[in-house]
Design a protein around this motif. Structure first.
Motif, PDB file in Angstrom:
ATOM      1  N   GLU A   1     -11.357  -9.950 -48.010  1.00 44.61           N
ATOM      2  CA  GLU A   1     -10.186  -9.662 -48.848  1.00 44.61           C
ATOM      3  C   GLU A   1      -9.450  -8.425 -48.352  1.00 44.61           C
ATOM      4  OE1 GLU A   1      -8.873 -11.277 -51.322  1.00 44.61           O
ATOM      5  OE2 GLU A   1     -10.401 -12.744 -51.866  1.00 44.61           O
ATOM      6  N   GLY A   2      -9.872  -7.877 -47.208  1.00 46.33           N
ATOM      7  CA  GLY A   2      -9.195  -6.707 -46.660  1.00 46.33           C
ATOM      8  C   GLY A   2     -10.063  -5.476 -46.482  1.00 46.33           C
ATOM      9  N   ASP A   3     -11.292  -5.495 -47.020  1.00 43.73           N
ATOM     10  CA  ASP A   3     -12.190  -4.352 -46.859  1.00 43.73           C
ATOM     11  C   ASP A   3     -12.923  -4.485 -45.520  1.00 43.73           C
ATOM     12  OD1 ASP A   3     -13.960  -2.265 -46.975  1.00 43.73           O
ATOM     13  OD2 ASP A   3     -14.835  -2.796 -48.919  1.00 43.73           O
ATOM     14  N   VAL A   4     -12.260  -4.027 -44.463  1.00 42.20           N
ATOM     15  CA  VAL A   4     -12.798  -4.115 -43.100  1.00 42.20           C
ATOM     16  C   VAL A   4     -13.178  -2.706 -42.655  1.00 42.20           C
ATOM     17  CG1 VAL A   4     -12.297  -4.808 -40.730  1.00 42.20           C
ATOM     18  CG2 VAL A   4     -11.333  -6.112 -42.634  1.00 42.20           C
ATOM     19  N   ARG A   5     -14.362  -2.560 -42.040  1.00 43.18           N
ATOM     20  CA  ARG A   5     -14.870  -1.233 -41.679  1.00 43.18           C
ATOM     21  C   ARG A   5     -15.429  -1.240 -40.258  1.00 43.18           C
ATOM     22  NH1 ARG A   5     -18.002   0.666 -47.263  1.00 43.18           N
ATOM     23  NH2 ARG A   5     -16.538  -0.357 -48.701  1.00 43.18           N
ATOM     24  N   VAL A   6     -15.402  -0.059 -39.656  1.00 44.01           N
ATOM     25  CA  VAL A   6     -15.947   0.119 -38.307  1.00 44.01           C
ATOM     26  C   VAL A   6     -16.988   1.231 -38.348  1.00 44.01           C
ATOM     27  CG1 VAL A   6     -15.384   1.001 -35.991  1.00 44.01           C
ATOM     28  CG2 VAL A   6     -13.955  -0.770 -37.049  1.00 44.01           C
ATOM     29  N   VAL A   7     -18.055   1.039 -37.581  1.00 46.61           N
ATOM     30  CA  VAL A   7     -19.054   2.081 -37.365  1.00 46.61           C
ATOM     31  C   VAL A   7     -19.033   2.457 -35.890  1.00 46.61           C
ATOM     32  CG1 VAL A   7     -21.540   2.578 -37.297  1.00 46.61           C
ATOM     33  CG2 VAL A   7     -20.544   1.423 -39.287  1.00 46.61           C
ATOM     34  N   CYS A   8     -18.894   3.759 -35.597  1.00 50.01           N
ATOM     35  CA  CYS A   8     -18.938   4.274 -34.219  1.00 50.01           C
ATOM     36  C   CYS A   8     -19.699   5.596 -34.215  1.00 50.01           C
ATOM     37  CB  CYS A   8     -17.524   4.493 -33.674  1.00 50.01           C
ATOM     38  SG  CYS A   8     -16.693   3.004 -33.081  1.00 50.01           S
ATOM     39  N   ASN A   9     -19.876   6.148 -33.026  1.00 45.00           N
ATOM     40  CA  ASN A   9     -20.479   7.472 -32.860  1.00 45.00           C
ATOM     41  C   ASN A   9     -19.643   8.236 -31.829  1.00 45.00           C
ATOM     42  OD1 ASN A   9     -23.362   7.480 -34.277  1.00 45.00           O
ATOM     43  ND2 ASN A   9     -23.020   5.439 -33.426  1.00 45.00           N
ATOM     44  N   ILE A  10     -18.404   8.518 -32.187  1.00 45.35           N
ATOM     45  CA  ILE A  10     -17.374   8.960 -31.246  1.00 45.35           C
ATOM     46  C   ILE A  10     -17.692  10.296 -30.590  1.00 45.35           C
ATOM     47  CG2 ILE A  10     -14.950   9.659 -31.023  1.00 45.35           C
ATOM     48  CD1 ILE A  10     -14.303   7.780 -33.319  1.00 45.35           C
ATOM     49  N   LYS A  11     -17.454  10.325 -29.291  1.00 48.64           N
ATOM     50  CA  LYS A  11     -17.360  11.538 -28.487  1.00 48.64           C
ATOM     51  C   LYS A  11     -16.044  11.439 -27.719  1.00 48.64           C
ATOM     52  CE  LYS A  11     -21.473  13.370 -29.339  1.00 48.64           C
ATOM     53  NZ  LYS A  11     -21.627  14.684 -29.999  1.00 48.64           N
ATOM     54  N   PRO A  12     -15.464  12.559 -27.270  1.00 50.50           N
ATOM     55  CA  PRO A  12     -14.180  12.494 -26.550  1.00 50.50           C
ATOM     56  C   PRO A  12     -14.370  12.033 -25.103  1.00 50.50           C
ATOM     57  CG  PRO A  12     -14.904  14.759 -26.732  1.00 50.50           C
ATOM     58  CD  PRO A  12     -15.905  13.944 -27.505  1.00 50.50           C
ATOM     59  N   THR A  13     -14.695  10.759 -24.945  1.00 47.02           N
ATOM     60  CA  THR A  13     -14.933  10.184 -23.624  1.00 47.02           C
ATOM     61  C   THR A  13     -14.155   8.884 -23.473  1.00 47.02           C
ATOM     62  OG1 THR A  13     -16.824   8.824 -24.318  1.00 47.02           O
ATOM     63  CG2 THR A  13     -17.300  11.113 -23.635  1.00 47.02           C
ATOM     64  N   TYR A  14     -14.031   8.456 -22.224  1.00 46.81           N
ATOM     65  CA  TYR A  14     -13.374   7.185 -21.930  1.00 46.81           C
ATOM     66  C   TYR A  14     -14.082   6.019 -22.620  1.00 46.81           C
ATOM     67  CZ  TYR A  14     -12.665   2.873 -19.301  1.00 46.81           C
ATOM     68  OH  TYR A  14     -12.462   1.570 -18.964  1.00 46.81           O
ATOM     69  N   ASN A  15     -15.428   5.991 -22.536  1.00 47.09           N
ATOM     70  CA  ASN A  15     -16.158   4.868 -23.120  1.00 47.09           C
ATOM     71  C   ASN A  15     -15.933   4.755 -24.617  1.00 47.09           C
ATOM     72  OD1 ASN A  15     -17.273   3.730 -20.834  1.00 47.09           O
ATOM     73  ND2 ASN A  15     -19.079   5.037 -20.864  1.00 47.09           N
ATOM     74  N   TRP A  16     -15.843   5.906 -25.304  1.00 48.46           N
ATOM     75  CA  TRP A  16     -15.616   5.827 -26.748  1.00 48.46           C
ATOM     76  C   TRP A  16     -14.169   5.502 -27.076  1.00 48.46           C
ATOM     77  CZ3 TRP A  16     -18.811   4.471 -30.195  1.00 48.46           C
ATOM     78  CH2 TRP A  16     -20.167   4.759 -30.056  1.00 48.46           C
ATOM     79  N   MET A  17     -13.227   5.842 -26.194  1.00 50.64           N
ATOM     80  CA  MET A  17     -11.848   5.399 -26.395  1.00 50.64           C
ATOM     81  C   MET A  17     -11.783   3.875 -26.263  1.00 50.64           C
ATOM     82  SD  MET A  17      -8.716   6.655 -26.994  1.00 50.64           S
ATOM     83  CE  MET A  17      -8.623   5.346 -28.223  1.00 50.64           C
ATOM     84  N   ASP A  18     -12.421   3.367 -25.226  1.00 49.11           N
ATOM     85  CA  ASP A  18     -12.528   1.925 -25.019  1.00 49.11           C
ATOM     86  C   ASP A  18     -13.159   1.272 -26.252  1.00 49.11           C
ATOM     87  OD1 ASP A  18     -13.685  -0.621 -24.362  1.00 49.11           O
ATOM     88  OD2 ASP A  18     -13.699  -0.123 -22.241  1.00 49.11           O
ATOM     89  N   THR A  19     -14.252   1.855 -26.736  1.00 51.58           N
ATOM     90  CA  THR A  19     -14.981   1.281 -27.870  1.00 51.58           C
ATOM     91  C   THR A  19     -14.135   1.281 -29.140  1.00 51.58           C
ATOM     92  OG1 THR A  19     -17.105   1.954 -26.938  1.00 51.58           O
ATOM     93  CG2 THR A  19     -17.056   1.478 -29.299  1.00 51.58           C
ATOM     94  N   MET A  20     -13.402   2.357 -29.390  1.00 52.38           N
ATOM     95  CA  MET A  20     -12.560   2.405 -30.594  1.00 52.38           C
ATOM     96  C   MET A  20     -11.451   1.354 -30.547  1.00 52.38           C
ATOM     97  SD  MET A  20     -13.169   4.492 -33.164  1.00 52.38           S
ATOM     98  CE  MET A  20     -11.649   5.153 -33.856  1.00 52.38           C
ATOM     99  N   LEU A  21     -10.806   1.219 -29.386  1.00 49.96           N
ATOM    100  CA  LEU A  21      -9.788   0.176 -29.255  1.00 49.96           C
ATOM    101  C   LEU A  21     -10.409  -1.203 -29.429  1.00 49.96           C
ATOM    102  CD1 LEU A  21      -7.780   1.682 -26.255  1.00 49.96           C
ATOM    103  CD2 LEU A  21      -6.954   1.395 -28.608  1.00 49.96           C
ATOM    104  N   HIS A  22     -11.609  -1.365 -28.889  1.00 51.64           N
ATOM    105  CA  HIS A  22     -12.347  -2.631 -28.993  1.00 51.64           C
ATOM    106  C   HIS A  22     -12.654  -2.953 -30.458  1.00 51.64           C
ATOM    107  CE1 HIS A  22     -15.516  -5.507 -27.408  1.00 51.64           C
ATOM    108  NE2 HIS A  22     -15.916  -5.355 -28.666  1.00 51.64           N
ATOM    109  N   GLU A  23     -13.273  -2.010 -31.153  1.00 48.08           N
ATOM    110  CA  GLU A  23     -13.706  -2.283 -32.528  1.00 48.08           C
ATOM    111  C   GLU A  23     -12.520  -2.466 -33.470  1.00 48.08           C
ATOM    112  OE1 GLU A  23     -16.582  -3.204 -33.155  1.00 48.08           O
ATOM    113  OE2 GLU A  23     -17.606  -2.490 -31.342  1.00 48.08           O
TER     114      GLU A  23
END
Length: 535
Positions: free
Chosen positions: A302-324
């Protein structure tokens, strides 16, 4: 029959929808806290949901209605097929189903709370990755890599118990094994999937072999050792599934002083797909006991969509955030007027395709300039290297996906074979890595997908194929661009609108290949992936 089925669906939704929401919330909370009581609640709710789908009486009703073949309404027919396949998988003894759920839940908890131990210090996955990325000390690298594999020994026996239980279940339902069953129940022909992987192996092997020689030469120089002495811990990744830094560009430097969350928000807003509401409900940074990977979940359809990450300021986490958040915008924009049963992605790999389409942008020249704020002069200097890095990443992932697909297929075909040896034979064959001398550990069990997401990994590679197909269509038909390497869709709201209308909104109303053909004019093909990264 039509009225009987409508009544069935109404009764089904009344039972399942509230339980489903509770289960999704419980899982989200458990992965954030890592608490045993939270994981127990997840298992309890999953057992309740499974018991509904395990009903022999309900399944008999669905089977009878399906066999009669008198329902003409396409939306009802599609709901019938989806429900039939969902019930079919659960037509087992309830006690067996409960055992599998609780054992799976235990495995999940072990993975979430495991921390590699190096020199009496417990390290997160992020810390292990940092060592593998930055250290040039072979002893330190080996120690970190080896420590990261210890979860395999902790969990291997439980995985094998689950594999055997799943296979018993598949046999009871008339399938050759669990792996084949999972493919067939998700509208995939196991023979077609194998043929596709064989085709991709043939397509990518020569290019990867050439690239692997370049990788080896550059890494040997980095570590001041001979090529013959390179071992798995020298490749800057626990599984050699991510591209090592062999080109004269450090993608991490573009993000080390950036707000990864803000960049993600800014980008999706530029497509007229704002994610402010999704960000508020997500959990994006490290915590003690928290699940160390990343995922997106649709709590209620119904619209309650959530993401779980463990962000660090790196390329891989930028990729992961765009992915998720690719997953997240897909879920958010599925037409909520659809029946609840069909309010999902057309297939698991179609949502993976969207996630990968956006994840790739983290190294895209146009994205780096227009969103990350890297100067045009700098981008011009490194544009070709950026593409070569992405190509390397894709070819490496393609070879790694071969290992995962073929290992899981063989695991479910014969779980009694020497799996430790099989794993390294596949790694040596497809990734061209050397097995450490004398190593006989269940390294296969240290990969979270083998333990927790069975018969799933092949969908990532199918997603990459579809991502290339979608990108080719967007560039050719919507942007009218003759330079697809430089397209990141920034501020092109028409791209967002096309994706919403043609890919997201239909949900599960269509079979995946029909959805792809309706959107792009052709069924899923490897030709666009090959044109982008191989040829």
């Amino acid at each position: 029959m039509t009225e009987e089925f409508k009544a069935f669906v109404k009764k089904f939704e009344a039972k399942v929808i509230p339980l489903h929401k509770q289960a999704m919330l419980a899982y989200f909370n458990a992965t954030i806290s890592g608490k045993e009581e939270d994981y127990r609640r997840v298992a309890d709710l999953e057992v309740q949901l499974t018991k509904i789908l395990a009903s022999k009486e309900d399944f008999a009703t669905l089977k009878r209605i399906r066999a009669a073949n008198t329902i003409s309404d396409p939306m009802l027919r599609r709901q019938l097929e989806v429900l039939y396949l969902s019930y079919l998988e659960k037509q087992l003894d309830e006690s067996k189903l409960e055992q599998m759920i609780r054992l799976q839940n235990e495995n999940e908890k072990k993975f979430s709370t495991f921390r590699a131990e190096v020199n009496d210090k417990k390290l997160t996955d992020n810390e292990i990755d940092e060592i593998l990325h930055t250290s040039t000390n072979s002893v330190e690298l080996e120690t970190a890599w080896t420590a990261s594999k210890e979860i395999g020994s902790v969990i291997a026996d439980d995985i094998l118990r689950l594999v055997r239980m799943r296979n018993e279940a598949a046999h009871e339902l008339g399938f050759a094994n669990y792996h084949a069953m999972k493919l067939q129940l998700s509208d995939q022909d196991p023979m077609q999937i194998e043929a596709l992987f064989d085709e991709l192996d043939e397509l990518t092997a020569p290019a990867f072999t050439e690239l692997k020689s370049d990788i080896d030469a550059k890494l040997a120089k980095r570590y001041n050792i001979s090529v013959e002495d390179l071992m798995p811990w020298h490749y800057q990744s626990r599984f050699f599934q991510e591209a090592p830094m062999i080109y004269n560009v450090d993608l991490d430097e573009f993000y080390q002083d950036k707000d990864i969350v803000s960049l993600t928000k800014q980008y999706f807003a530029s497509l007229n797909m704002p994610i402010d509401d999704l960000l508020k409900r997500s959990d994006l940074f490290e915590k003690e006991g928290k699940y160390q990977h990343a995922y997106c979940t649709d709590i209620d359809r119904e619209g309650d969509v959530r993401v779980v990450c463990n962000i660090k300021p790196t390329y891989n986490w930028m990729d992961t955030m765009l992915h998720e958040y690719g997953h997240a915008v897909y879920d958010k924009h599925i037409d909520r007027r659809l029946p609840w049963v069909l309010r999902e992605a057309a297939h698991i790999f179609t949502t993976e395709a969207i996630a990968m389409l956006f994840g790739r942008l983290a190294s895209n020249p146009a994205w780096l300039e227009q969103v990350a704020g890297i100067s045009a002069d700098k981008i011009e200097q490194i544009a070709d290297i950026l593409f070569q890095s992405l190509r390397l990443e894709q070819l490496m992932f393609s070879r790694w996906a071969q290992v995962m697909y073929r290992f899981e297929k063989a695991l479910y075909e014969n779980s009694d074979q020497d799996l430790n040896t099989l794993w390294w034979q596949l790694v040596e064959n497809y990734q061209m890595l050397r097995k450490p001398a004398g190593r006989d550990k269940p390294d296969w069990a240290s990969k979270i997908h083998v333990a927790l997401y069975p018969a799933y990994y092949h969908n990532y590679l199918l997603g990459e194929l579809l991502a290339s197909q979608l990108h080719a269509y967007i560039c050719r038909e919507i942007l009218k661009s003759d330079n697809p390497r430089r397209e990141a869709y920034v501020d092109h709201t028409e791209v967002g609108s096309w994706l919403i209308e043609n890919v997201f909104k239909p949900g599960r109303t269509l079979l995946w290949n029909d959805l792809i053909e309706n959107a792009t004019g052709e069924k899923l093909t490897a030709k666009h992936y090959a044109a982008q990264f191989v040829n």
